[in-house]
Design an enzyme around this catalytic site. Structure first.
Site, short mmCIF file in Angstrom:
data_model
loop_
_atom_site.label_atom_id
_atom_site.label_comp_id
_atom_site.label_asym_id
_atom_site.label_seq_id
_atom_site.Cartn_x
_atom_site.Cartn_y
_atom_site.Cartn_z
N ASP A 38 -1.78 -0.73 5.81
CA ASP A 38 -2.11 -0.29 7.16
C ASP A 38 -3.59 -0.03 7.36
O ASP A 38 -4.03 0.08 8.50
CB ASP A 38 -1.34 0.98 7.50
CG ASP A 38 -1.88 2.17 6.75
OD1 ASP A 38 -2.22 1.98 5.56
OD2 ASP A 38 -1.98 3.25 7.33
N ASP A 83 0.86 -1.15 0.00
CA ASP A 83 0.00 0.00 0.00
C ASP A 83 0.91 1.23 0.00
O ASP A 83 2.11 1.11 0.24
CB ASP A 83 -0.85 -0.07 1.28
CG ASP A 83 -1.70 1.14 1.44
OD1 ASP A 83 -2.23 1.61 0.45
OD2 ASP A 83 -1.84 1.61 2.59
N ASP A 106 -6.79 -2.29 2.90
CA ASP A 106 -5.77 -3.27 2.53
C ASP A 106 -6.10 -4.67 3.01
O ASP A 106 -5.38 -5.62 2.72
CB ASP A 106 -4.42 -2.85 3.11
CG ASP A 106 -4.03 -1.46 2.71
OD1 ASP A 106 -4.23 -1.14 1.53
OD2 ASP A 106 -3.56 -0.69 3.56
#
Lengths: 366, 1221
Positions: free
Chosen positions: B880, B428, B884
């Site tokens: 995080d 990410d 995700d």
């Protein structure tokens, strides 16, 4: 500076979060060499000196042991006499089973044995059976140790199938197939007219006599059934003194086995002729089992056993060979230990490329 | 915001400024156009403020209670047991344990049941503990509190889990929404509110939600006293950006769209409070619908291990068949002659007349007997080892973040070794690579570049170059001697990968501002030649934005609440330059201008006439203001490509210089925006404004495009002012980490929900992209109506792009050429379709770096699946936010960043770390170790069980295949559980081929994992062969030596107990010596366990021999009386131990001598302390120990050097020519 806490643009909220982060109990792991995997360790590596000296050392240790074992084995005198066919009368060789099963035929048989070399006492007398599966699972299980140990547990005949009780239900002591198939050939030895006494005391393990076979356990209902197996036992002698039985009950690991019959505590001279008078009672004919009588002295290693010495010599020799081979390998390959040029990135072409490129750039710099 | 009471009075209506809400009419529902509400898929009815109605069927919807646990109290036992016995080996042992209660069993039932119960019990306890932790986490979420309407206009706090559909809730600032809500009203008069959807899509800029006009009056607690309304809407579904429904209120029907929906797990920002009606609760909410079932993951090694177990099962079956056929034959043809077994008096197990049946029963016996081939303790040992490895990960101080107090955490321990085999990392961006903080770093005004500060990328690149230079000139470093020393020290700091020198060197004192240049600071800009332009530049920064100022009570300064962090950094910069934005009213922006520190600030008002919003298509925003002198100005900021297209002829004076600067900034990883302005004539403006207002008030589907068209009319003929460069702050150490990971041979893909420009910038900042890399941008032709036709066209176009680019890559000759693939979400949706995904993947795999932007959480997961399944390699996903979660669960390994924001990612992850940079240590150190440990451990396990199990088979062949074992039941029981388990566990826990420093210094060592050097079939079969060899040696040497003859001076022959015990002693020695040879790292623990196991065996033998004969049976006093005094016993042990291990010793010696692996050489260097003696060599090797990579800044520096090389070559040539002449 912690990026995550500060990532909030709204200042009021970020200060709030920061406060949370500060008040949160820090979960700092405690330092210890153990948890950080930093315990002191020895990290031996197999460098040429080590490899060569280990192989040499094994060779140095093994070859003398091998030689010593061979010498010990050579010192042992062993006489083997196979008698199961010879002891069948000529007229019955075609039907040995009928011979052995006929109780009316006298089974006495005499054999002459020549002593090849001097034999020092004690001379151990063994009988050897071939093709006899004492280690068959059905056979191994068929005994009850509790009953053998304690007279009060005579009724304990679990596992003893199919030799548990007589037909009227009273327990057999000792029960089970092992005891039922008790070996019952007997041997007597004479040299000329001198009778050689066979000492049958102390042929079993002391611990067996003391702890596994009871002092006051006497055979009961043994071999009383319709099917008679092997030998009978004297019902007046407690089990712990019936050493033949104790030895028999120590089941052998393989279908060929020797068991100790007794000791002759006299020296025998070379070329002595010994007359063996044996009672050929035990039925091995039905399963084509051989019977052998063995007289053997022992060394510190036990009986005649060339294989051990040869095995030691082979392994020791192999190690010497390996030591030499590795010396050659190290000489030919002559890899310097810890030489960085052996690293994979220095071996493949791309690494070389890189090296060239570096040389080139350094030449530019200078 | 001011205190609560005052707020209502001076509530700003500023939001109307740039939302068009004041003009947008409330749309009454057009019945024709509506979806078939009430039909299938659209059946939900919500009676607002009447939650009681939703307690009974048919309107009973699930409560807001969420549960992510796998088990509950009732289902735990059956489900967990079922899970356990899904493992084939466990199932086999269960059957064996059941059968061991029957007479067919070759040994007593306890020795089968006890280990199984132990093994399964231990695993289940572990499962229970893990589930308990999940439960506690759910409880924490469920018991969050929120204001809820309790009736009669009174609100009170309730737990989230108590919320029902139809409830009216009041959510306050910075709280999460407890469920999916319909927005009724907010603290703003026009019913807007700001929402942060970080947890849903990872985007950090705030989104505006707007309530229906009819519900605006419902902005007080009392207003809900008699509030009644009905919502008819779609059923729960996972799409985050759609919502279809209507709202029946006061006999009117109004259409609802996603603009009124507040989603669970997003956060209310910049708004004091909102009122909302609960529509979807708990697992019905969109975010929970998006959550895919957390799959239980198994590592590659374990899957392969299963295959090995199948092989062993085959072997087991084979030898069992051999045994049972042998038994049947023996029983039928020979046993009738074995009178001593009373063949006529037998049970079905040994009946010669029914040998077939006996044979079949014997098959079962054999299957139980040879069970020792299958290591029952393997699973439990591995599980134990993994728990301990996880403990090491959790306790690693190098992965502990001092700032947040979060240590690394292995949340599931069964993937440790997978960490050592990762091939592709899918990351990410926001919150993972970056900390979402922008620093104003540089600017270019009127063709002059200001700002001497360097971005992290530049600093690091410079350092690297210096370090490289010293490294390569190590032999002749007279030239570098002067600066060699300090460079070395800095290099060491970088080498640690933990200390980040950049951070230390220049810690920005002001957040968002990292600008250093005396020419502009302290009012010095007035001395610059183009002072007027500079002033305009600052004014654009201070005026052209949508932020609101907030007075900071403590410092007296202002903080800014901006839609995006870039905007915030512009305002901070303007403030630092002396143009402090201090107030915003409905129609004006007030700036305090201070030309030098001595002067008093001067407050200026700029009247905002129009505001033309930013959006991703326009890529620009503008304000039209009237300054104090009455001039009308259009101030614009936007992407350079857009702005340059709209410059007037005389506005292009500085275009060339600015473009050059923009390229430099871009290369340095900075985010750039270009600023421009235009002076408007009064008449021109008023004509335009009339049209603009007209368009604004129209209703219709093309309103947006009309607005865009009109905006476009005014935003042209502008004059270029300059450009800004903002650094998107990377998290600490991200660059070094990516560099090291790239050197370790890992591929890194970035999947972000963010804009393409932002993603590309970050790509530059992390060195995933660099100048000279060929960027392949896959895009879709813009078409709003996604009709079949258009879609097909788009797909065809995409396919064409993909094939063309693949072709281009194939034809590329330059080995150093690097490609980067950049793709956006819309295109990705097409690319991920069944018929195209393979082409897409093969293109992506050929590219050095891949960046996917604007991807939804589902797409992240789909991309992850594509990589995982398409390449067959191990993938690791790191992120995080809640957006995700999908990819974290989909990837082979999911890593969550445990930041301050929500815990969803961490909850779904397998490992959590608090900073991206810890990933390096997690993979390169722990992964590498764990992989080797587990691989060696499993190989050894199979070796030892084959060595042991086959001796049982050989012996059985000598017992007429009757199923008798030569070993005592106790030996067999102890073999796996006690005597050989601890050494192998210590191997699995403590083995280190090289130390952690070396792992970090030589990232190339990591490739041993992805290449699977230690668990390939060659190695596995080698170990199995070793086991076979050992079993043959052990059995036959023992049998031949112990055959017939007496084994000691006393004349006694060996019985089965003596042979079995000797053989077992040999096995214990052989396998323990074997593991000692396997280990390369002995701490006292390994010594204790290995030698202790052997000693334990003797101690056990003594103790067992001394116990009552009713327990020990034939082994009574076996060691002390029978075997101990016999030299033959010891001689056999020595012989067999040596004979078993010599081939292995020769093999590893030969391998090390002739074909050493990298870790062998490094071990040797370390052993001879060559690294200390010859640090130049050591450093050189360290810099070379990497995989060839095209990403990371080492690669970047290399490419730069290559560029210079060409130039220098010419110079050198000319120089030499000169010297010759």
């Amino acid at each position: 500076m912690n990026c995550i806490v500060d990532s909030d643009i709204g200042s009021s909220s970020s200060s709030g979060d920061a406060a949370v982060a500060l008040t949160r109990k820090p979960r700092r792991p405690k330092y210890s060499k153990f948890t950080q995997q930093e315990l002191p360790a020895c990290k031996p590596i197999l460098n040429p000196q080590w490899v060569i000296s280990v192989f040499t050392l094994i060779g140095i240790v093994f070859v003398p042991i091998g030689v010593a074992s061979l010498l010990a084995s050579n010192g042992v005198v062993e006489i083997v006499d196979q008698y199961e066919t010879a002891c069948v009368p000529r007229n019955m060789t075609n039907d040995k089973v009928a011979y052995i099963q006929n109780a009316d035929i006298d089974k006495t048989c005499t054999r002459l044995i020549k002593v090849p070399r001097d034999m020092h006492q004690p001379i151990y007398v063994y009988y050897q059976l071939d093709n006899f599966y004492q280690n068959h699972r059905r056979y191994v299980k068929s005994r009850n140790d509790a009953q053998l140990r304690n007279s009060k547990e005579a009724n304990e005949t679990r596992y003893c199938d199919p030799e548990r009780t007589t037909e009227d239900g009273s327990p057999i002591v000792p029960c089970g197939l092992i005891a039922w198939s008790f070996f019952n050939d007997t041997y007597r030895f004479t040299r000329g007219d001198q009778k050689l006494t066979v000492n049958k005391k102390g042929i079993s393990w002391k611990s067996d006599r003391d702890h596994k076979f009871g002092k006051n356990v006497y055979p009961k209902n043994f071999q009383n059934g319709t099917l008679i197996g092997g030998g009978k036992l004297n019902a007046d002698i407690p089990l712990n003194e019936q050493e033949d039985l104790i030895v028999w009950m120590r089941i052998a690991a393989l279908p060929i086995f020797r068991k100790l019959y007794g000791k002759i505590e006299l020296d025998l001279k070379e070329n002595d002729t010994i007359l063996v008078t044996l009672k050929n009672n035990y039925n091995t004919y039905i399963f084509n089992g051989k019977k052998k009588l063995v007289l053997s002295t022992t060394s510190w290693l036990g009986g005649k056993n060339d294989f051990l010495g040869l095995a030691y010599l082979t392994v020791g020799g192999l190690c010497f060979f390996l030591a030499v081979a590795f010396t050659l390998v190290y000489m030919i390959k002559s890899r310097k230990l810890g030489d960085p040029s052996d690293l994979s990135w220095n071996r493949d072409s791309s690494g070389a490329d890189y090296e060239l490129f570096r040389d080139f750039t350094s030449s530019i710099d200078s | 915001m001011g205190p609560r009471g005052k707020r209502r009075r001076d509530r700003l209506r500023w939001s109307k400024l740039y939302t068009f809400s004041c003009f947008s009419p409330s749309v009454l529902l057009d019945p024709e156009a509506s979806h078939s509400l009430g039909g299938p898929g659209f059946s939900r009815i919500v009676y607002c403020n009447q939650p009681r109605l939703h307690r009974k069927k048919p309107l009973k919807y699930p409560t807001n209670y969420i549960s992510t646990t796998k088990y509950n109290i009732i289902s735990f036992l059956p489900k967990a047991i079922f899970e356990q016995f899904r493992r084939v080996a466990n199932l086999y042992f269960l059957l064996a344990a059941i059968l061991s209660l029957t007479p067919v069993a070759p040994f007593n039932p306890l020795s089968m049941i006890a280990p199984l119960a132990f093994v399964v019990g231990l695993s289940m306890v572990k499962e229970a503990l893990e589930d308990w932790r999940r439960f506690m986490q759910d409880m924490k979420v469920n018991s969050r509190k929120v204001g809820i309407h309790k009736g009669e206009g009174v609100f009170g706090y309730k737990h989230w889990q108590k919320i029902r559909v139809g409830d009216v809730v009041k959510v306050e600032k910075d709280q999460f929404f407890p469920a999916d809500l319909l927005l009724l009203s907010s603290s703003y008069e026009d019913g807007i509110c700001y929402v942060e959807t970080m947890n849903l899509d990872g985007e950090t800029n705030l989104k505006v939600k707007r309530s229906l006009e009819v519900t605006l009056p419902l902005d007080e607690d009392e207003a809900f006293k008699d509030f009644r309304a009905t919502i008819r809407c779609e059923d729960p579904n996972p799409t985050l950006y759609t919502f279809v429904g209507n709202f029946e209120y006061e006999q009117q029907v109004y259409a609802l769209d996603p603009n009124q929906i507040l989603l669970r797990d997003s956060k209310l920002r910049n708004t004091s409070y909102v009122y909302g009606i609960v529509i979807f609760t708990g697992h019905d909410s969109k975010v929970m619908q998006n959550a895919t079932e957390s799959p239980s993951k198994r590592s590659r090694i374990e899957k392969k291990m299963d295959k090995i177990i199948y092989i062993l099962f085959t072997v087991l079956l084979l030898i069992s068949f051999i045994s049972s056929i042998g038994f049947a034959v023996k029983t039928k043809f020979e046993m009738p002659d074995w009178w001593y077994l009373q063949p006529k008096n037998t049970t079905y197990l040994y009946d010669p007349s029914r040998s077939g049946i006996s044979g079949i029963f014997h098959l079962v016996t054999a299957l139980i007997l040879y069970g020792y081939l299958i290591p029952i303790s393997l699973y439990v040992s591995i599980e134990l080892v993994k728990v301990l490895q996880a403990m090491f990960i959790n306790h690693d101080l190098h992965m502990y973040d001092e700032d947040t107090g979060n240590p690394a955490q292995a949340r599931t321990s069964n993937l440790n070794e997978e960490l050592g085999q990762v091939h592709t990392i899918l990351s990410d961006k926001t919150g993972t690579l970056t900390c979402n903080q922008m620093d104003f770093l540089k600017c270019s005004i009127a063709g002059v570049s200001y700002g001497v500060g360097s971005s992290e990328v530049e600093i690091a690149a410079a350092k690297q170059m210096a370090a490289e230079a010293t490294g390569k000139n190590s032999d002749t470093h007279d030239l570098w001697e002067s600066n060699g020393g300090d460079v070395r020290s800095s290099e060491i700091e970088l080498g640690d990968g933990i200390t980040c020198t950049v951070e230390k060197a220049q810690m920005p004192t002001i957040k968002g501002f990292n600008f250093e240049d005396d020419r502009l600071m302290q009012g010095n800009w007035r001395k610059e030649p183009s002072a007027a332009t500079i002033q305009l530049f600052f004014r654009i920064l201070a005026v052209c934005h949508t932020a609101i100022p907030e007075l900071n009570e403590e410092t007296g300064g202002f903080n800014y609440e901006a839609e995006s962090p870039d905007e915030g950094s512009f305002l901070v910069a303007a403030r630092e330059f002396g143009f402090e934005f201090c107030k915003r009213t409905q129609s004006s922006v007030f700036i305090r201008e201070r030309y030098s520190s001595s002067e008093k600030p001067l407050e200026r008002e700029f009247k905002i006439l129009n505001l033309l919003e930013f959006n991703s298509q326009r890529k620009r925003m503008s304000v039209i203001v009237r300054d104090e002198s009455g001039h009308i100005l259009l101030l614009c900021k936007g992407a350079d490509s857009i702005i340059f297209d709209r410059l007037s002829k005389n506005g292009r004076r500085h275009e060339a210089e600015t473009t050059k600067h923009l390229n430099e900034y871009g290369e340095a990883g900075l985010r750039t925006l270009t600023l421009a302005y235009r002076v408007l004539e009064e008449s021109e403006y008023s004509t335009w404004n009339t049209e603009f207002l007209k368009v604004k008030t129209t209703i219709g589907p093309d309103r947006e495009s009309q607005l865009e068209r009109v905006s476009d009319l005014i935003e042209r003929d502008m004059i270029l002012v300059g450009a800004t460069a903002v650094e998107d702050k990377l998290q600490k150490g991200v660059q070094q980490c990516i560099d090291k990971l790239a050197q370790a041979g890992l591929k890194i893909w970035v999947l972000t929900g963010d804009k393409m420009e932002t993603a590309i910038n970050i790509g530059y900042a992390c060195s995933l992209l660099r100048q000279g890399m060929k960027q392949i941008c896959l895009s879709t032709l813009k078409s709003d109506l996604m009709a079949e036709e258009a879609k097909r066209a788009a797909k065809e176009n995409l396919l064409l792009q993909i094939t063309n680019n693949s072709q281009m890559i194939k034809l590329e000759k330059d080995p150093h050429a690097a490609f980067a693939l950049i793709i956006d979400g819309k295109t990705l949706a097409n690319a991920l379709e069944e018929d195209m995904k393979n082409q897409f993947l093969s293109l992506a795999v050929d590219c050095a770096s891949v960046i996917c932007c604007r991807v939804s959480p589902k797409q992240k997961a789909l991309v992850t699946r594509l990589v995982k399944e398409g390449t067959g390699k191990t993938t690791l996903a790191i992120g995080d936010g809640a957006n995700d979660v999908g990819m974290i669960q989909e990837a082979d390994i999911g890593v969550g960043i445990s930041g301050v924001e929500g815990m969803q990612a961490v909850m779904a992850s397998d490992f959590s770390i608090s900073q991206f940079r810890f990933l390096e240590r997690l993979l390169v150190v722990h992964g590498h170790w764990c992989y080797k440990r587990i691989a060696q451990m499993i190989c050894y396990f199979f070796y030892k069980n084959i060595a042991f199990g086959l001796t049982i088979f050989y012996f059985e062949a000598f017992t007429g295949f009757s199923g008798q074992s030569v070993y005592d039941d106790w030996y067999m029981l102890l073999f796996n559980v006690v005597l050989t388990s601890l050494p192998v566990i210590s191997l699995g826990v403590f083995e280190q081929d090289v130390s952690s420093e070396v792992c970090l210094q030589f990232p190339a060592l990591y490739q041993q994992g992805p290449k699977n050097l230690f668990f390939d079939w060659y190695r596995i079969l080698g170990w199995m062969g070793n086991g076979l060899y050992s079993s043959l040696i052990i059995f036959f040497l023992n049998v031949i030596i112990f055959c017939n003859q007496s084994f000691r001076g006393g004349g006694q022959t060996a019985d089965m107990a003596a042979v079995g015990t000797t053989m077992f002693t040999c096995i214990i020695w052989a396998v323990n010596m074997q593991i000692a040879l396997t280990m390369s790292h002995f701490t006292w623990i390994q010594h204790v366990f290995v030698w202790g196991s052997i000693i334990t065996w003797y101690l056990f033998l003594v103790a067992y021999g001394m116990s009552s004969p009713s327990i020990s049976g034939n082994n009574y006093q076996i060691l002390l009386e029978a075997l101990g005094p016999a030299p033959l016993y010891w001689a056999v042990t020595l012989l067999v131990t040596a004979a078993c291990n010599i081939p292995y010793l020769a093999h590893i010696s030969f391998q090390r001598a002739c074909n050493p692996l990298d870790h062998h050489v490094i071990q040797e260097i370390k052993y001879y302390k060559k690294d200390v003696e010859d640090c130049i060599m050591w450093k050189r090797e360290r810099s070379k120990a990497r995989q060839e990579t095209k990403i990371g800044f080492t690669a970047r520096v290399d490419s730069k050097i290559r560029q210079l090389r060409g130039k220098l070559q010419r110079k050198v040539l000319s120089l030499s020519i000169q010297t010759v002449t």
